[in-house]
Design a protein around this motif. Structure first.
Motif, PDB file in Angstrom:
ATOM      1  N   LEU A 137       0.800  -1.102  -0.056  1.00  0.00           N
ATOM      2  CA  LEU A 137      -0.063  -0.100  -0.031  1.00  0.00           C
ATOM      3  C   LEU A 137       0.856   1.246  -0.147  1.00  0.00           C
ATOM      4  O   LEU A 137       0.503   2.212  -0.660  1.00  0.00           O
ATOM      5  CB  LEU A 137      -0.869  -0.099   1.340  1.00  0.00           C
ATOM      6  N   LEU A 138       1.870   1.238   0.707  1.00  0.00           N
ATOM      7  CA  LEU A 138       2.854   2.444   0.657  1.00  0.00           C
ATOM      8  C   LEU A 138       3.461   2.446  -0.722  1.00  0.00           C
ATOM      9  O   LEU A 138       3.474   3.761  -1.122  1.00  0.00           O
ATOM     10  CB  LEU A 138       3.945   2.236   1.964  1.00  0.00           C
ATOM     11  N   MET A 139       4.015   1.566  -1.324  1.00  0.00           N
ATOM     12  CA  MET A 139       4.648   1.533  -2.517  1.00  0.00           C
ATOM     13  C   MET A 139       3.283   2.099  -3.672  1.00  0.00           C
ATOM     14  O   MET A 139       3.956   2.858  -4.348  1.00  0.00           O
ATOM     15  CB  MET A 139       5.145   0.304  -2.874  1.00  0.00           C
ATOM     16  N   GLY A 140       2.332   1.554  -3.504  1.00  0.00           N
ATOM     17  CA  GLY A 140       1.167   2.059  -4.210  1.00  0.00           C
ATOM     18  C   GLY A 140       0.813   3.482  -4.174  1.00  0.00           C
ATOM     19  O   GLY A 140       0.551   4.067  -5.165  1.00  0.00           O
ATOM     20  N   LEU A 141       0.781   3.702  -2.950  1.00  0.00           N
ATOM     21  CA  LEU A 141       0.567   5.374  -2.792  1.00  0.00           C
ATOM     22  C   LEU A 141       1.720   6.090  -3.604  1.00  0.00           C
ATOM     23  O   LEU A 141       1.526   7.196  -4.152  1.00  0.00           O
ATOM     24  CB  LEU A 141       0.496   5.728  -1.298  1.00  0.00           C
ATOM     25  N   ALA A 142       3.026   5.780  -3.340  1.00  0.00           N
ATOM     26  CA  ALA A 142       4.230   6.404  -3.948  1.00  0.00           C
ATOM     27  C   ALA A 142       4.074   6.300  -5.612  1.00  0.00           C
ATOM     28  O   ALA A 142       4.386   7.411  -6.135  1.00  0.00           O
ATOM     29  CB  ALA A 142       5.704   5.823  -3.547  1.00  0.00           C
ATOM     30  N   PHE A 143       3.687   5.059  -5.964  1.00  0.00           N
ATOM     31  CA  PHE A 143       3.542   5.199  -7.586  1.00  0.00           C
ATOM     32  C   PHE A 143       2.332   6.015  -8.056  1.00  0.00           C
ATOM     33  O   PHE A 143       2.641   6.504  -9.050  1.00  0.00           O
ATOM     34  CB  PHE A 143       3.119   3.603  -7.702  1.00  0.00           C
ATOM     35  N   THR A 144       1.394   6.138  -7.159  1.00  0.00           N
ATOM     36  CA  THR A 144       0.007   6.847  -7.639  1.00  0.00           C
ATOM     37  C   THR A 144       0.621   8.304  -7.858  1.00  0.00           C
ATOM     38  O   THR A 144       0.227   9.008  -8.741  1.00  0.00           O
ATOM     39  CB  THR A 144      -0.981   6.626  -6.733  1.00  0.00           C
ATOM     40  N   GLY A 191      -5.091  19.732 -10.374  1.00  0.00           N
ATOM     41  CA  GLY A 191      -6.045  19.565  -9.983  1.00  0.00           C
ATOM     42  C   GLY A 191      -7.461  19.107 -10.798  1.00  0.00           C
ATOM     43  O   GLY A 191      -8.501  18.807 -10.342  1.00  0.00           O
ATOM     44  N   LEU A 192      -7.308  18.591 -11.923  1.00  0.00           N
ATOM     45  CA  LEU A 192      -8.411  18.337 -12.928  1.00  0.00           C
ATOM     46  C   LEU A 192      -8.687  16.947 -12.458  1.00  0.00           C
ATOM     47  O   LEU A 192      -7.937  16.081 -12.174  1.00  0.00           O
ATOM     48  CB  LEU A 192      -7.793  18.251 -14.341  1.00  0.00           C
ATOM     49  N   PRO A 193      -9.994  16.881 -12.253  1.00  0.00           N
ATOM     50  CA  PRO A 193     -10.628  15.637 -12.060  1.00  0.00           C
ATOM     51  C   PRO A 193     -10.282  14.328 -12.726  1.00  0.00           C
ATOM     52  O   PRO A 193      -9.936  13.185 -12.346  1.00  0.00           O
ATOM     53  CB  PRO A 193     -12.063  15.788 -11.857  1.00  0.00           C
ATOM     54  N   ALA A 194     -10.204  14.396 -14.073  1.00  0.00           N
ATOM     55  CA  ALA A 194     -10.018  13.667 -15.035  1.00  0.00           C
ATOM     56  C   ALA A 194      -8.698  13.053 -14.732  1.00  0.00           C
ATOM     57  O   ALA A 194      -8.265  11.668 -14.832  1.00  0.00           O
ATOM     58  CB  ALA A 194     -10.131  13.931 -16.366  1.00  0.00           C
ATOM     59  N   ASN A 195      -7.627  13.903 -14.536  1.00  0.00           N
ATOM     60  CA  ASN A 195      -6.233  13.417 -14.389  1.00  0.00           C
ATOM     61  C   ASN A 195      -6.116  12.829 -12.917  1.00  0.00           C
ATOM     62  O   ASN A 195      -5.370  11.805 -12.927  1.00  0.00           O
ATOM     63  CB  ASN A 195      -5.240  14.737 -14.313  1.00  0.00           C
ATOM     64  N   LEU A 196      -6.791  13.164 -11.834  1.00  0.00           N
ATOM     65  CA  LEU A 196      -6.899  12.496 -10.548  1.00  0.00           C
ATOM     66  C   LEU A 196      -7.459  11.149 -10.575  1.00  0.00           C
ATOM     67  O   LEU A 196      -6.772  10.248 -10.159  1.00  0.00           O
ATOM     68  CB  LEU A 196      -7.441  13.385  -9.547  1.00  0.00           C
ATOM     69  N   LYS A 197      -8.336  11.171 -11.673  1.00  0.00           N
ATOM     70  CA  LYS A 197      -9.021   9.706 -11.752  1.00  0.00           C
ATOM     71  C   LYS A 197      -8.123   8.860 -12.241  1.00  0.00           C
ATOM     72  O   LYS A 197      -7.905   7.763 -11.983  1.00  0.00           O
ATOM     73  CB  LYS A 197     -10.444   9.858 -12.343  1.00  0.00           C
ATOM     74  N   ASN A 198      -7.572   9.264 -13.399  1.00  0.00           N
ATOM     75  CA  ASN A 198      -6.689   8.401 -14.162  1.00  0.00           C
ATOM     76  C   ASN A 198      -5.645   8.064 -13.207  1.00  0.00           C
ATOM     77  O   ASN A 198      -5.200   6.758 -13.283  1.00  0.00           O
ATOM     78  CB  ASN A 198      -6.173   9.164 -15.531  1.00  0.00           C
ATOM     79  N   SER A 199      -5.081   8.815 -12.611  1.00  0.00           N
ATOM     80  CA  SER A 199      -3.917   8.460 -11.578  1.00  0.00           C
ATOM     81  C   SER A 199      -4.241   7.547 -10.597  1.00  0.00           C
ATOM     82  O   SER A 199      -3.533   6.459  -9.951  1.00  0.00           O
ATOM     83  CB  SER A 199      -3.452   9.667 -10.819  1.00  0.00           C
ATOM     84  N   LEU A 200      -5.382   7.690  -9.954  1.00  0.00           N
ATOM     85  CA  LEU A 200      -5.936   6.760  -8.989  1.00  0.00           C
ATOM     86  C   LEU A 200      -6.393   5.647  -9.563  1.00  0.00           C
ATOM     87  O   LEU A 200      -6.008   4.460  -8.790  1.00  0.00           O
ATOM     88  CB  LEU A 200      -7.222   7.153  -8.587  1.00  0.00           C
ATOM     89  N   VAL A 201      -6.880   5.238 -10.835  1.00  0.00           N
ATOM     90  CA  VAL A 201      -7.042   3.883 -11.364  1.00  0.00           C
ATOM     91  C   VAL A 201      -5.869   3.472 -11.557  1.00  0.00           C
ATOM     92  O   VAL A 201      -5.755   2.184 -11.389  1.00  0.00           O
ATOM     93  CB  VAL A 201      -7.897   4.269 -12.760  1.00  0.00           C
ATOM     94  N   ALA A 202      -4.839   3.871 -12.317  1.00  0.00           N
ATOM     95  CA  ALA A 202      -3.470   3.234 -12.526  1.00  0.00           C
ATOM     96  C   ALA A 202      -2.919   3.000 -11.315  1.00  0.00           C
ATOM     97  O   ALA A 202      -2.226   1.943 -11.298  1.00  0.00           O
ATOM     98  CB  ALA A 202      -2.624   4.384 -13.190  1.00  0.00           C
ATOM     99  N   GLY A 203      -2.857   3.811 -10.275  1.00  0.00           N
ATOM    100  CA  GLY A 203      -2.380   3.488  -8.865  1.00  0.00           C
ATOM    101  C   GLY A 203      -2.959   2.201  -8.438  1.00  0.00           C
ATOM    102  O   GLY A 203      -2.364   1.417  -7.630  1.00  0.00           O
ATOM    103  N   GLY A 204      -4.320   2.135  -8.396  1.00  0.00           N
ATOM    104  CA  GLY A 204      -4.973   1.257  -7.759  1.00  0.00           C
ATOM    105  C   GLY A 204      -4.665  -0.371  -8.507  1.00  0.00           C
ATOM    106  O   GLY A 204      -4.443  -1.334  -7.851  1.00  0.00           O
TER     107      GLY A 204
END
Length: 174
Positions: A111-118, A142-155
């Motif tokens: 989870l820590l590595m995943g947070l760093a990756f995200t 702060g664009l929601p689309a960029n945040l969503k893409n990063s969260l999906v990739a990190g997850g």
């Protein structure tokens, strides 16, 4: 310090004994020699192509050269990871009593590595969009689309790495 870097790079668990060190040296030699000659050849081809086509084609040549080298590097890293796993250098051996604690420890570390990756993925993708002129860095951050893409990739990355980490757990007899 060198041993820690080697263990982290190859994903080796447990002590770095003589057997593991010898296998690492063999795997490293299997990769570095062909990689050296391939990089030498690709650099020569890129220089000759740039000389033949002139400055107008420099951007395409640079992107092709960088893409080829990235592709070769990813292939080399894949080979090292698979070869180290086949030699059981990456197995994390625990007893049956240690298994629940080991799973929780791997979950926390992943989870820590995943947070760093995200976070790094988000910053890198924003930087690349900023270089393309898609807007200011702060605006893109702060664009929601960029945040969503990063969260999906990190997850997705975190779940894959958790699966790999748990697959490396091997229960041994006491």
């Amino acid at each position: 310090m060198y041993a820690k870097i080697m263990k982290h790079f190859y994903g080796i668990t447990g002590p770095l004994d003589e057997y593991k060190r010898g296998e690492i040296n063999r795997l490293g030699n299997n990769v570095i020699l062909p990689l050296f000659f391939l990089l030498l050849l690709s650099t020569f081809v890129a220089i000759m192509t740039a000389y033949a086509l002139g400055p107008a084609a420099a951007e395409g040549i640079l992107l092709s050269y960088g893409g080829f080298n990235l592709f070769v590097l990813m292939g080399a890293m894949t080979y090292l990871g698979v070869a180290a796993a086949r030699l059981h250098l990456t197995d994390y051996e625990v007893t049956a009593a240690q298994l629940p604690h080991a799973r929780w420890a791997l979950l926390g570390r992943t989870l820590l590595m995943g947070l760093a990756f995200t976070v790094l993925f988000h910053l890198l993708s924003i930087f690349m969009a900023w270089l393309d002129g898609a807007g200011s860095f702060g605006q893109l951050l702060g664009l929601p689309a960029n945040l969503k893409n990063s969260l999906v990739a990190g997850g997705v990355w975190t779940l894959l790495m958790l699966g790999v980490a748990w697959h490396r757990l091997k229960v041994i007899d006491d």
